[in-house]
Motif scaffolding. Structure first.
Motif, PDB file in Angstrom:
ATOM      1  N   VAL A 232       0.802  -1.226   0.000  1.00  0.00           N
ATOM      2  CA  VAL A 232       0.000   0.000   0.000  1.00  0.00           C
ATOM      3  C   VAL A 232       0.835   1.275   0.000  1.00  0.00           C
ATOM      4  O   VAL A 232       0.356   2.328  -0.444  1.00  0.00           O
ATOM      5  N   SER A 233       2.067   1.237   0.493  1.00  0.00           N
ATOM      6  CA  SER A 233       2.861   2.460   0.516  1.00  0.00           C
ATOM      7  C   SER A 233       4.332   2.147   0.735  1.00  0.00           C
ATOM      8  O   SER A 233       4.700   1.042   1.158  1.00  0.00           O
ATOM      9  N   LYS A 235       7.756   3.863   2.597  1.00  0.00           N
ATOM     10  CA  LYS A 235       8.251   4.862   3.537  1.00  0.00           C
ATOM     11  C   LYS A 235       9.749   5.042   3.310  1.00  0.00           C
ATOM     12  O   LYS A 235      10.505   4.071   3.311  1.00  0.00           O
ATOM     13  N   GLU A 251       6.218   9.196   2.991  1.00  0.00           N
ATOM     14  CA  GLU A 251       5.440   7.990   2.692  1.00  0.00           C
ATOM     15  C   GLU A 251       4.785   8.124   1.327  1.00  0.00           C
ATOM     16  O   GLU A 251       3.929   8.985   1.116  1.00  0.00           O
ATOM     17  N   CYS A 252       5.210   7.296   0.404  1.00  0.00           N
ATOM     18  CA  CYS A 252       4.720   7.345  -0.977  1.00  0.00           C
ATOM     19  C   CYS A 252       3.609   6.311  -1.155  1.00  0.00           C
ATOM     20  O   CYS A 252       3.837   5.114  -0.964  1.00  0.00           O
ATOM     21  N   ALA A 253       2.446   6.779  -1.510  1.00  0.00           N
ATOM     22  CA  ALA A 253       1.305   5.878  -1.694  1.00  0.00           C
ATOM     23  C   ALA A 253       1.382   5.185  -3.059  1.00  0.00           C
ATOM     24  O   ALA A 253       2.078   5.631  -3.973  1.00  0.00           O
ATOM     25  N   ILE A 254       0.666   4.088  -3.172  1.00  0.00           N
ATOM     26  CA  ILE A 254       0.561   3.404  -4.461  1.00  0.00           C
ATOM     27  C   ILE A 254      -0.504   4.108  -5.296  1.00  0.00           C
ATOM     28  O   ILE A 254      -1.624   4.329  -4.840  1.00  0.00           O
ATOM     29  N   ILE A 259       4.400   2.428  -7.173  1.00  0.00           N
ATOM     30  CA  ILE A 259       4.937   3.255  -6.104  1.00  0.00           C
ATOM     31  C   ILE A 259       5.976   4.181  -6.714  1.00  0.00           C
ATOM     32  O   ILE A 259       6.998   3.743  -7.240  1.00  0.00           O
ATOM     33  N   CYS A 274       7.730  10.833  -5.529  1.00  0.00           N
ATOM     34  CA  CYS A 274       8.347  10.029  -4.472  1.00  0.00           C
ATOM     35  C   CYS A 274       9.852  10.197  -4.600  1.00  0.00           C
ATOM     36  O   CYS A 274      10.419   9.910  -5.668  1.00  0.00           O
TER      37      CYS A 274
END
Length: 330
Positions: A232-233, A235, A251-254, A259, A274
């Motif tokens: 899901v993400s 970090k 924190e990079c989200a999908i 990602i 990201c």
């Protein structure tokens, strides 16, 4: 944790317990008999052929179970196991006589009517003795000592009252420990070496980070549980306070199954979705950038039960050298 799901155990009859410890070679811990787990697992997903690791629970108060009880011995098998214990310690200094002591103890328990008589041989085929199993991934966990009961009898199709008797949730939590999570190998641009105040783009290979699942089942029964992890993400920890992350939380989200975003032509003046920007040189060394992927975990089962499990984390470190931008004086 005991549920009606355990009643799904079909007639195990005279099956041989899984692993090599289901015979007279069964391990002994105090007055318990320990066998290797009979649980079988199968993996869905591409991670089986990739370099993988294991999830760590993001919830510091939760870990998969360290031990539980499984059906392991028929009456004839428990009789054979107890008789085999009498040779334990023979020929070992300071251990002579221990086997006879154990044999006498278990004979009293299973043969002489306290609480069983003649090893329940008259019930051959009507049930099994359940005994302790230690999670092979958590052999050194002190929680493994919680399962301290000697093998106990369960009639076919009965639900054990013991909370740690294997059930779909325990299967699901065991499968959590077996999830093969792909190594967190981020791609960076520039790669490995960057400049002060130059944004570094970070992304993950879209093809590698997909859902992965493990199904755990108990042989000779119709009990199974499937545990699925979904990334899901990501970090990012730059390895120094002298850095700025993108986004600011690190924190990079999908997004659309990816990602981050690959760096490409025409993006030099854009802000990476990201990434990281180092504000100070790493000098003669390098910064240890840590990239950790968070995975959401859930399970389903043969009984229709299911729920979320604590999120898991798995990451890795990469060395990043940061140099000052050299100016040219004319």
């Amino acid at each position: 944790m005991a549920t009606g799901a355990t009643s799904t155990l079909a007639h195990a009859g005279d099956r041989t317990p899984g692993g090599t410890a289901g015979s007279a070679k069964g391990g002994r811990q105090g007055k318990t008999i320990t066998v290797e787990t009979s649980i079988r697992t199968s993996t869905n997903g591409d991670a089986r052929t990739a370099r993988t690791g294991k999830l760590s629970s993001a919830d510091g108060n939760w870990t998969p179970p360290a031990c539980w009880y499984e059906p392991a011995f028929s009456p004839k098998e428990i009789e054979k196991t107890v008789k085999g214990l009498r040779s334990f310690g023979d020929g070992i200094p300071f251990m002579d006589g221990i086997g006879e002591f154990l044999g006498d103890f278990f004979d009293s328990y299973y043969k002489d009517g306290h609480p069983y008589k003649d090893y329940n041989l008259d019930k051959q085929g009507e049930g099994m003795f359940w005994t302790k199993v230690v999670n092979p991934n958590r052999k050194d966990d002190p929680e493994a000592m919680k399962c301290d009961k000697p093998p106990f009898w369960v009639d076919n199709n009965d639900t054990p009252k013991e909370p740690l008797a294997v059930n779909p949730r325990i299967l699901a939590e065991y499968a959590y420990d077996e999830l093969p999570i792909p190594e967190t190998e981020i791609t960076m641009a520039p790669e490995g070496e960057t400049k002060v105040n130059l944004p570094t783009w970070v992304w993950l290979d879209k093809a590698k980070f997909k859902e992965v699942s493990v199904t755990a089942s108990l042989p000779d029964t119709n009990m199974w549980a499937k545990t699925t992890a979904k990334p899901v993400s990501l970090k990012i920890n730059p390895g120094t306070r002298d850095a700025t992350t993108y986004p600011g939380s690190g924190e990079c989200a999908i997004v659309d199954g990816r990602i981050g975003e690959p760096y490409g032509k025409g993006k030099s003046k854009k802000t990476p979705p990201c990434g990281v920007k180092y504000l100070r040189s790493s000098g003669d060394g390098s910064y240890k950038l840590n990239a950790t992927v968070t995975w959401e975990v859930s399970w389903t089962s043969s009984t229709g039960e299911g729920a979320d499990l604590p999120k898991g984390e798995f990451g890795g470190d990469q060395n990043v050298t940061v140099e000052e931008i050299q100016s040219i004086n004319r």
